[in-house]
Motif scaffolding. Structure first.
Motif, short mmCIF file in Angstrom:
data_model
loop_
_atom_site.label_atom_id
_atom_site.label_comp_id
_atom_site.label_asym_id
_atom_site.label_seq_id
_atom_site.Cartn_x
_atom_site.Cartn_y
_atom_site.Cartn_z
N MET A 79 -18.20 26.15 12.70
CA MET A 79 -18.30 27.42 12.28
C MET A 79 -19.72 27.99 12.33
SD MET A 79 -17.27 28.87 8.65
CE MET A 79 -17.50 30.59 8.18
N ASN A 80 -19.97 29.16 12.91
CA ASN A 80 -21.08 29.53 13.17
C ASN A 80 -21.80 30.00 11.56
OD1 ASN A 80 -21.27 29.31 15.65
ND2 ASN A 80 -21.09 31.67 16.19
N GLY A 81 -23.11 29.87 11.66
CA GLY A 81 -23.98 30.19 10.49
C GLY A 81 -24.13 31.90 10.44
N LYS A 82 -25.23 32.36 9.73
CA LYS A 82 -25.13 33.72 9.69
C LYS A 82 -26.82 33.99 9.47
CE LYS A 82 -20.94 34.47 8.83
NZ LYS A 82 -20.00 34.95 10.07
N PHE A 83 -27.03 35.38 9.98
CA PHE A 83 -28.56 35.65 10.19
C PHE A 83 -28.95 36.86 9.41
CE2 PHE A 83 -31.53 37.85 13.71
CZ PHE A 83 -32.57 37.28 13.02
N ILE A 84 -29.70 36.41 8.54
CA ILE A 84 -30.47 37.74 7.59
C ILE A 84 -31.73 38.03 7.81
CG2 ILE A 84 -30.91 38.33 5.31
CD1 ILE A 84 -28.35 36.52 4.28
N ALA A 85 -32.17 39.23 7.91
CA ALA A 85 -33.51 39.38 8.29
C ALA A 85 -34.29 40.25 6.99
CB ALA A 85 -33.52 40.59 9.52
N ALA A 87 -29.69 27.28 15.65
CA ALA A 87 -29.32 27.16 14.23
C ALA A 87 -28.10 27.94 13.80
CB ALA A 87 -30.63 27.51 13.25
N VAL A 88 -27.98 28.98 14.30
CA VAL A 88 -26.57 29.67 13.71
C VAL A 88 -25.63 29.20 14.42
CG1 VAL A 88 -25.48 31.96 13.87
CG2 VAL A 88 -28.02 32.08 13.25
N THR A 89 -25.69 28.71 15.57
CA THR A 89 -24.42 28.04 16.35
C THR A 89 -24.08 26.66 15.64
OG1 THR A 89 -25.16 29.02 18.58
CG2 THR A 89 -23.67 26.92 18.53
N GLN A 90 -25.20 26.08 15.06
CA GLN A 90 -24.77 24.82 14.55
C GLN A 90 -24.51 24.82 13.09
OE1 GLN A 90 -28.55 22.62 15.18
NE2 GLN A 90 -28.25 22.91 17.46
N GLY A 91 -24.03 26.28 12.64
CA GLY A 91 -23.95 26.37 11.22
C GLY A 91 -24.77 26.79 10.20
N ALA A 92 -26.09 26.96 10.53
CA ALA A 92 -27.08 27.28 9.53
C ALA A 92 -27.04 28.52 9.38
CB ALA A 92 -28.55 26.53 10.08
N TRP A 93 -27.68 28.96 8.12
CA TRP A 93 -27.87 30.51 7.78
C TRP A 93 -29.52 30.65 8.04
CZ3 TRP A 93 -25.11 34.14 4.33
CH2 TRP A 93 -23.60 33.95 4.54
N VAL A 94 -29.94 31.47 8.84
CA VAL A 94 -31.27 31.80 9.38
C VAL A 94 -31.69 33.14 8.40
CG1 VAL A 94 -32.82 32.26 10.97
CG2 VAL A 94 -30.96 30.80 11.56
#
Length: 213
Positions: free
Chosen positions: A1-7, A87-94
């Protein structure tokens, strides 16, 4: 499951550093433990070198607006491809301190670079990769710059010494872009730190629940 990306976005002195810490804390409280923090420009060795060039230049050479823009995009694509996407592909939240919205505001609004060029660069280099959420910390330039100058012991960088009107144009562009994009949440960063932190918590938890995370 992909992670998410917050700016996290905003002018100098908007409190982005505190916001990033709070986002990480809230995510952990909500059960997200795989979090990667990065920044722009920066996040990789090459991007960090470009950050130094953008902020301080080299010798007394004048950096053109276009050169500044291209260095920022070079740094951006490096961190995107080498840090954020993996990182997102590996499930991390960036969680990143700035992303492409900064160029739209600083180089578009502040420097006056044509939006057509900015959009072409964004679409060509970044494709359709956007943050899942952007928290825009909105503050009047006079307040933000006062905060910066009160805490800076050394020299201001080449962006921080720009006139007030430069930052007013940036803020205006930020506000216009934020109003048009429902992926951007605007927070009043002119308030006391405790109030900003409380508002951020409310908005982020609300967003997480609405998205089912």
């Amino acid at each position: 499951m992909n992670g998410k990306f917050i700016a996290i976005e905003g002018l100098e002195g908007a409190g982005k550093t505190n916001a990033i810490k709070q986002v990480g804390k809230i995510l952990q409280e909500q059960g997200v433990h795989k979090i990667v923090f990065t920044r722009e420009p920066g996040g990789t060795p090459l991007a960090e070198a470009l950050r130094t060039l953008v902020k301080y230049g080299i010798d007394d050479e004048v950096i053109t607006h276009e050169a500044e823009l291209l260095m920022l995009y070079a740094a951006r694509v490096q961190v995107l491809e080498n840090v954020i996407k993996p990182a997102v592909t590996q499930g991390a939240w960036v969680v990143t301190d700035r992303y492409d919205l900064s160029s739209q505001a600083y180089q578009g609004g502040g420097r006056g670079i044509d939006s057509g060029l900015l959009n072409t660069l964004r679409d060509t280099i970044l494709g359709n990769f956007y943050p899942d959420l952007t928290l825009y910390m909105d503050v009047a330039p006079s307040i933000g710059l006062k905060r910066v100058r009160s805490r800076t012991s050394g020299e201001l960088d080449r962006i921080e010494v720009e006139p007030l009107a430069f930052f007013e144009r940036i803020r205006s562009r930020y506000q216009i872009l934020a109003e048009k994009d429902d992926r951007i949440i605007t927070l009043d960063a002119s308030q006391e730190l405790s109030e900003v932190t409380s508002a951020l918590r409310v908005q982020l938890i609300k967003w997480l629940k609405n998205k089912g995370y």
